[in-house]
Design an enzyme around this catalytic site. Sequence first.
Site, PDB file in Angstrom:
ATOM      1  N   GLU A   1      59.558  52.480  57.042  1.00  0.00           N
ATOM      2  CA  GLU A   1      59.582  51.061  57.378  1.00  0.00           C
ATOM      3  C   GLU A   1      58.812  50.348  56.277  1.00  0.00           C
ATOM      4  O   GLU A   1      57.609  50.532  56.123  1.00  0.00           O
ATOM      5  CB  GLU A   1      58.922  50.828  58.751  1.00  0.00           C
ATOM      6  CG  GLU A   1      58.987  49.381  59.192  1.00  0.00           C
ATOM      7  CD  GLU A   1      58.155  49.107  60.455  1.00  0.00           C
ATOM      8  OE1 GLU A   1      57.746  50.060  61.133  1.00  0.00           O
ATOM      9  OE2 GLU A   1      57.906  47.925  60.731  1.00  0.00           O
TER      10      GLU A   1
ATOM     11  N   ASP B   1      50.254  41.224  62.856  1.00  0.00           N
ATOM     12  CA  ASP B   1      49.539  42.323  62.217  1.00  0.00           C
ATOM     13  C   ASP B   1      48.026  42.241  62.338  1.00  0.00           C
ATOM     14  O   ASP B   1      47.440  41.167  62.298  1.00  0.00           O
ATOM     15  CB  ASP B   1      49.924  42.410  60.742  1.00  0.00           C
ATOM     16  CG  ASP B   1      51.327  42.972  60.579  1.00  0.00           C
ATOM     17  OD1 ASP B   1      51.578  44.061  61.134  1.00  0.00           O
ATOM     18  OD2 ASP B   1      52.162  42.323  59.939  1.00  0.00           O
TER      19      ASP B   1
END
Lengths: 402, 260
Positions: B51, B62
């Site tokens: 990924e 994140d």
Amino acid sequence: MSNVYNQPDAKGHYGEYGGRYVPETLMRAVKELEEAYESAMVDESFLAELNHYLTDYVGRENPLYFAENLTKEAGGAKIYLKREDLNHTGAHKINNTIGQALLTVRMGKRKVVAETGAGQHGVATATVCALLNLDCVIFMGEEDIRRQELNVFRMELLGARVESVSQGSGTLKDAVNEALRYWVTNVEDTHYIMGSVLGPHPFPQIVRDFQAVIGNETKRQLQEKEGRLPDAVVACIGGGSNAMGMFYPFIEDESVKMYGVEASGSGVDTDKHAASMTMGSVGVLHGSKMYLLQDEAGQIQEAHSISAGLDYPGVGPEHSFLKDSGRVIYEHITDEEALEGFKMLTKTEGIIPALESSHAIAYALKLAKTMKEDEIIAICLSGRGDKDVAQIKERFEREGQK
Amino acid sequence: MTKYKMAATFARVKEEDKKVFTAYIMAGDGGLHTLKETILLLEDAGVTVVELGIPFSDPVADGPVIQEAGKRALAEKVTLQGVLAELASFKDDISIPVVIMTYANPVFKLGAETFADQCAAAGVSGVIIPDVPIEEETEFKESLTKHDIALIRFVTLTSSDERIDETVDGAEGFIYAVTVNGITGARAGFAGDLSAHLARITEKSPVPVLAGFGVSSKEQAETLGTACDGVIVGSKIVSLLHEGRGHEIKELVPGKIGVK
């Protein structure tokens, strides 16, 4: 009537703008909020409670003041000021926070998170959380914490926890990122009180509707005083909540021209401005599609303005839509021009405006000169300038030394 | 490589009695010139899918580790277009499927169609856009579908049964099952009912279900793997690579099911 206005659509889009660009974890919360909001707005008891707080706590309705001296100074249209600066906590922000805090309680949540730039929305949020006994966490950029020390102290006095954000440039955009991350992590029991007409649907709609009291009162008050509609309404724009509140009730009144005033900082020919409409392009940030300041690779750029409340690199989706449709005209005012507006209102009327609102004043002065004496401008005076005087003093002293 | 090729890879892993191990890396952390070498290292470590994260100025999904990696990559002037061009230059030298993970704005700025064309040219199998829920998929999906590239969907702990049904219906590539309410980054433990949640999604889903967010050890990977088709490990791998400890990644990858 041919010009019926019914934005947003069922999925929260204003034309191509708006929407719900959020992590999947938040989808349930934004849908819950949408349902809670829709049921609240048709619930007489909710509306009565909201109205009670707006009247007896916020201090509405506030005056629509004919600024005779400022009118003479400008030499043109009659200038009226909608006095949002007289609200409890000193700005329009509380119209929204009181509404959203009542929604929080209605959803059975007892915790609130919010972001703040200058601290106005943070203080307005901490205030209603104190009132309704809700736990409150406010994210604020470390640079803004330094610039607005007193507002941090105010929030803490009110019982809020202020979290410093050091990521990015440590300003409003980064505070929103961190508040969103906090919300994702605590979504089960926490409501995010968005401070402007930004974020995923239904936030831009909710904030607009809670702020629409500004335009509704203005319309009614001007009808009483002058027996007619204004020819123009003017408001400053960061995210755009006071402007949306002022404009929304006038959108279908074709004769009313509407002007949104962005901050162009050091000038749109420099890289230090916050003119997302004038200089930006369409993109996705903080849950919504809208005009943004961004580079060619789609990285969001920093905004710059003397006024922390306008220091945001985007502008709400409904404003983006109204720009394209041409219904609202978006103009910009530099730091210097805003300071002139600030001084002018202070000296002529004895009203010290917030630096944000000073942008609207400065533009309205230009506009008034181009209009006839029997025409009328209504300006949204979104906040008072007490919070800014220390910063302005520093700037005047610095310039005096040059 | 297309979503079909990725599906073939998943089938092979299953035949080998293993679980899928997806490794997230930040493109351009350490410079874009290291990308090929890093992907080959992951291949050797036994990783199933890469990924590949694209740096973004405002990565709201994140945690600190990936935020910092993104900042380093942005300092190297890494762009979405730059990453896809680099990937295209060595796509024939790698055999592992690559999935691009990017926030919506860089894609929107590039144009959904150009993005899909460039993904196809770079041999990308799938795309993950964490701030695009099903409701906003259409504008991105159309051109990806033309190139047989999967637009991967999320299921989270806040997803109702009804939402899970809506998500798995028409799902492509794999389901990204978020294991915590929160952002990316290592965590010590998970909620007790997580296995049941993963098993419920896996039962419903026509494509493999991979668990991600907070997975940072081989033990966690093995445990979660028992309830679904595999895991996604991000922050831990980003940290190891940044610290020059890439050779340790293979120690995170579980072997055959039931074999220690």
